[in-house]
Design a protein around this motif. Sequence first.
Motif, PDB file in Angstrom:
ATOM      1  N   ARG A  58       0.845  -1.191   0.000  1.00  0.00           N
ATOM      2  CA  ARG A  58       0.000   0.000   0.000  1.00  0.00           C
ATOM      3  C   ARG A  58       0.878   1.238   0.000  1.00  0.00           C
ATOM      4  O   ARG A  58       1.789   1.362   0.810  1.00  0.00           O
ATOM      5  CB  ARG A  58      -0.908   0.013   1.218  1.00  0.00           C
ATOM      6  CG  ARG A  58      -1.998  -1.029   1.168  1.00  0.00           C
ATOM      7  CD  ARG A  58      -3.000  -0.794   2.255  1.00  0.00           C
ATOM      8  NE  ARG A  58      -3.733   0.442   2.033  1.00  0.00           N
ATOM      9  CZ  ARG A  58      -4.951   0.507   1.498  1.00  0.00           C
ATOM     10  NH1 ARG A  58      -5.554  -0.595   1.160  1.00  0.00           N
ATOM     11  NH2 ARG A  58      -5.548   1.659   1.333  1.00  0.00           N
ATOM     12  N   ARG A  61      -3.374   5.485  -0.565  1.00  0.00           N
ATOM     13  CA  ARG A  61      -4.608   4.778  -0.887  1.00  0.00           C
ATOM     14  C   ARG A  61      -4.426   3.755  -2.000  1.00  0.00           C
ATOM     15  O   ARG A  61      -5.301   2.920  -2.236  1.00  0.00           O
ATOM     16  CB  ARG A  61      -5.676   5.778  -1.311  1.00  0.00           C
ATOM     17  CG  ARG A  61      -6.130   6.667  -0.171  1.00  0.00           C
ATOM     18  CD  ARG A  61      -7.188   7.626  -0.612  1.00  0.00           C
ATOM     19  NE  ARG A  61      -8.362   6.897  -1.051  1.00  0.00           N
ATOM     20  CZ  ARG A  61      -9.404   7.449  -1.641  1.00  0.00           C
ATOM     21  NH1 ARG A  61      -9.413   8.749  -1.866  1.00  0.00           N
ATOM     22  NH2 ARG A  61     -10.433   6.735  -2.021  1.00  0.00           N
ATOM     23  N   ARG A  62      -3.295   3.827  -2.685  1.00  0.00           N
ATOM     24  CA  ARG A  62      -3.054   2.907  -3.804  1.00  0.00           C
ATOM     25  C   ARG A  62      -2.582   1.558  -3.299  1.00  0.00           C
ATOM     26  O   ARG A  62      -1.770   1.466  -2.389  1.00  0.00           O
ATOM     27  CB  ARG A  62      -1.998   3.476  -4.745  1.00  0.00           C
ATOM     28  CG  ARG A  62      -2.465   4.738  -5.452  1.00  0.00           C
ATOM     29  CD  ARG A  62      -1.450   5.212  -6.424  1.00  0.00           C
ATOM     30  NE  ARG A  62      -1.351   4.233  -7.518  1.00  0.00           N
ATOM     31  CZ  ARG A  62      -0.434   4.288  -8.465  1.00  0.00           C
ATOM     32  NH1 ARG A  62       0.453   5.239  -8.475  1.00  0.00           N
ATOM     33  NH2 ARG A  62      -0.410   3.375  -9.414  1.00  0.00           N
TER      34      ARG A  62
END
Length: 117
Positions: A58, A61-62
Amino acid sequence: MSTITTTAVASPSLALLREMFPARLALSFAEAAPLINTTAGAMRNRHAAGRLPIRVKRLGRRVLIPVVALAEYLDQQGNAPPPRPAPTSPDRARVRRGPGPGRPRKAADMRPAKAEE
């Protein structure tokens, strides 16, 4: 001066991924999904359920899939025996069922049945 040497495991999947995605350390679900014959949405769903067999990273947020982790997964899948098809009964395979009763069309059909006294 000291020299740092790394020994890379000869992985055909890793070599192919490095060729396909040069200078990339991680891939998105959309980029990795076609490589394992699935969709990006299915991968996201499996990740959310904790059933994605590939390690992810992570970044904010990706959610990204490291190229090395994807190569390890592809190598494991290449060495694994193919899954056995589920046994099916020949009679069940030929049974064709029509559509169900569907939704009620009239208000009278939607009311619960009254108990007779």
